[in-house]
Design a protein around this motif. Structure first.
Motif, mmCIF file in Angstrom:
data_model
loop_
_atom_site.group_PDB
_atom_site.id
_atom_site.type_symbol
_atom_site.label_atom_id
_atom_site.label_comp_id
_atom_site.label_asym_id
_atom_site.label_seq_id
_atom_site.Cartn_x
_atom_site.Cartn_y
_atom_site.Cartn_z
ATOM 1 N N CYS A 96 0.852 -1.175 0.000
ATOM 2 C CA CYS A 96 0.000 0.000 0.000
ATOM 3 C C CYS A 96 0.894 1.234 0.000
ATOM 4 O O CYS A 96 2.054 1.183 0.435
ATOM 5 N N ALA A 97 0.339 2.336 -0.513
ATOM 6 C CA ALA A 97 1.126 3.547 -0.649
ATOM 7 C C ALA A 97 0.206 4.759 -0.575
ATOM 8 O O ALA A 97 -0.939 4.707 -1.050
ATOM 9 N N ALA A 98 0.711 5.829 0.000
ATOM 10 C CA ALA A 98 -0.046 7.072 0.112
ATOM 11 C C ALA A 98 0.339 7.995 -1.041
ATOM 12 O O ALA A 98 1.529 8.187 -1.317
ATOM 13 N N LYS A 99 -0.679 8.545 -1.696
ATOM 14 C CA LYS A 99 -0.480 9.323 -2.910
ATOM 15 C C LYS A 99 -0.530 10.831 -2.624
ATOM 16 O O LYS A 99 -1.376 11.299 -1.869
ATOM 17 N N VAL A 100 0.353 11.551 -3.281
ATOM 18 C CA VAL A 100 0.301 13.013 -3.225
ATOM 19 C C VAL A 100 -0.734 13.514 -4.223
ATOM 20 O O VAL A 100 -1.057 12.804 -5.189
ATOM 21 N N PRO A 101 -1.293 14.697 -4.006
ATOM 22 C CA PRO A 101 -2.276 15.241 -4.961
ATOM 23 C C PRO A 101 -1.667 15.450 -6.337
ATOM 24 O O PRO A 101 -0.498 15.785 -6.471
ATOM 25 N N GLY A 102 -2.503 15.248 -7.364
ATOM 26 C CA GLY A 102 -2.038 15.436 -8.727
ATOM 27 C C GLY A 102 -1.304 14.215 -9.232
ATOM 28 O O GLY A 102 -0.966 13.312 -8.485
ATOM 29 N N GLY A 103 -1.032 14.221 -10.514
ATOM 30 C CA GLY A 103 -0.332 13.098 -11.110
ATOM 31 C C GLY A 103 -1.256 11.922 -11.341
ATOM 32 O O GLY A 103 -2.367 11.864 -10.819
ATOM 33 N N THR A 104 -0.763 10.974 -12.117
ATOM 34 C CA THR A 104 -1.580 9.824 -12.448
ATOM 35 C C THR A 104 -1.677 8.868 -11.269
ATOM 36 O O THR A 104 -0.728 8.733 -10.481
ATOM 37 N N PHE A 105 -2.799 8.160 -11.174
ATOM 38 C CA PHE A 105 -3.010 7.269 -10.031
ATOM 39 C C PHE A 105 -2.256 5.961 -10.197
ATOM 40 O O PHE A 105 -2.068 5.237 -9.224
ATOM 41 N N TYR A 106 -1.825 5.642 -11.416
ATOM 42 C CA TYR A 106 -1.216 4.336 -11.649
ATOM 43 C C TYR A 106 0.316 4.374 -11.610
ATOM 44 O O TYR A 106 0.967 3.337 -11.704
ATOM 45 N N SER A 107 0.893 5.572 -11.467
ATOM 46 C CA SER A 107 2.349 5.685 -11.482
ATOM 47 C C SER A 107 2.909 5.678 -10.068
ATOM 48 O O SER A 107 2.477 6.456 -9.220
ATOM 49 N N THR A 108 3.914 4.833 -9.834
ATOM 50 C CA THR A 108 4.531 4.766 -8.517
ATOM 51 C C THR A 108 5.215 6.077 -8.145
ATOM 52 O O THR A 108 5.434 6.345 -6.963
ATOM 53 N N TRP A 109 5.560 6.906 -9.125
ATOM 54 C CA TRP A 109 6.246 8.167 -8.867
ATOM 55 C C TRP A 109 5.404 9.119 -8.018
ATOM 56 O O TRP A 109 5.948 10.002 -7.357
ATOM 57 N N ASN A 110 4.106 8.931 -8.005
ATOM 58 C CA ASN A 110 3.219 9.838 -7.278
ATOM 59 C C ASN A 110 2.873 9.344 -5.882
ATOM 60 O O ASN A 110 1.968 9.871 -5.244
ATOM 61 N N TYR A 111 3.598 8.342 -5.421
ATOM 62 C CA TYR A 111 3.370 7.749 -4.107
ATOM 63 C C TYR A 111 4.679 7.810 -3.308
ATOM 64 O O TYR A 111 5.521 6.915 -3.428
ATOM 65 N N PRO A 112 4.871 8.820 -2.484
ATOM 66 C CA PRO A 112 6.132 8.948 -1.751
ATOM 67 C C PRO A 112 6.218 8.082 -0.499
ATOM 68 O O PRO A 112 7.313 7.900 0.051
ATOM 69 N N HIS A 113 5.104 7.547 -0.031
ATOM 70 C CA HIS A 113 5.097 6.771 1.211
ATOM 71 C C HIS A 113 4.613 5.360 0.940
ATOM 72 O O HIS A 113 3.504 5.179 0.411
ATOM 73 N N TRP A 114 5.425 4.371 1.319
ATOM 74 C CA TRP A 114 5.144 2.963 1.034
ATOM 75 C C TRP A 114 5.259 2.114 2.288
ATOM 76 O O TRP A 114 6.071 2.393 3.172
ATOM 77 N N GLY A 115 4.454 1.050 2.328
ATOM 78 C CA GLY A 115 4.630 0.036 3.340
ATOM 79 C C GLY A 115 5.692 -0.962 2.912
ATOM 80 O O GLY A 115 6.267 -0.854 1.821
#
Length: 124
Positions: A96-115
Motif C-alpha cells: 500500500c502507498a499514500a499518494k500526493v495530490p495530482g499526477g496519475t493514479f497508476y504511477s509509482t512516482w506519485n506515491y512517496p510513502h510505502w509500506g
C-alpha cells in the motif's frame, strides 16, 4: 509524514479470499488517497486499486475488477483490499502507498510513502 504497515497476506487456494489491511500512523492519513500495488517475481510493480481521501473515487486495474474491493476507515487509519475469487496470477507482494495530490493514479512516482509489503500466494 505517514508510515504504512500491511498485513493479511498468506497462502490461499485458487478461488479463495483474503483481506489485506494497510494501517497508517500519523494524523495526516485522511488527507491522502491510498493505492495498492503488487509486484510478482521478475515483474515490475503494478497498480491494483486506489481509493480517494473520502472514498468517493475508486480505481481498479482491469484484471481485478469485480473480484477486488478497496475501502477505508479513516477513524481507524486503515485501508482494506478485499480479494475474492483469487487466481494464481494474483500471486505477488502487495504494497500500500499514500499518494500526493495530482499526477496519475497508476504511477509509482506519485506515491512517496510505502509500506513494506505483504506476500500473497495463490495455489492452483
Amino acid at each position: 509524514q505517514v508510515q504504512l504497515v500491511e498485513s493479511g497476506g498468506g497462502l490461499v487456494q485458487a478461488g479463495g479470499s483474503l483481506r489485506l489491511s494497510c494501517t497508517a500512523s500519523g494524523r495526516t492519513f485522511s488527507s491522502y488517497a491510498v493505492g495498492w500495488f503488487r509486484q510478482a517475481p521478475g515483474k515490475e510493480r503494478e497498480f491494483v486499486a486506489l481509493i480517494s481521501r473520502n472514498s468517493d473515487i475508486l480505481y481498479y486495474v482491469d484484471s481485478v475488477k469485480g473480484r477486488f474491493t478497496i475501502s477505508r476507515d479513516n477513524a481507524k487509519t486503515t485501508v482494506y483490499l478485499q480479494m475474492n475469487s483469487l487466481k494464481p496470477e494474483d500471486t505477488a507482494v502487495y504494497y500500500c502507498a499514500a499518494k500526493v495530490p495530482g499526477g496519475t493514479f497508476y504511477s509509482t512516482w506519485n506515491y512517496p510513502h510505502w509500506g513494506q509489503g505483504t506476500q500473497v500466494t495463490v495455489s492452483s
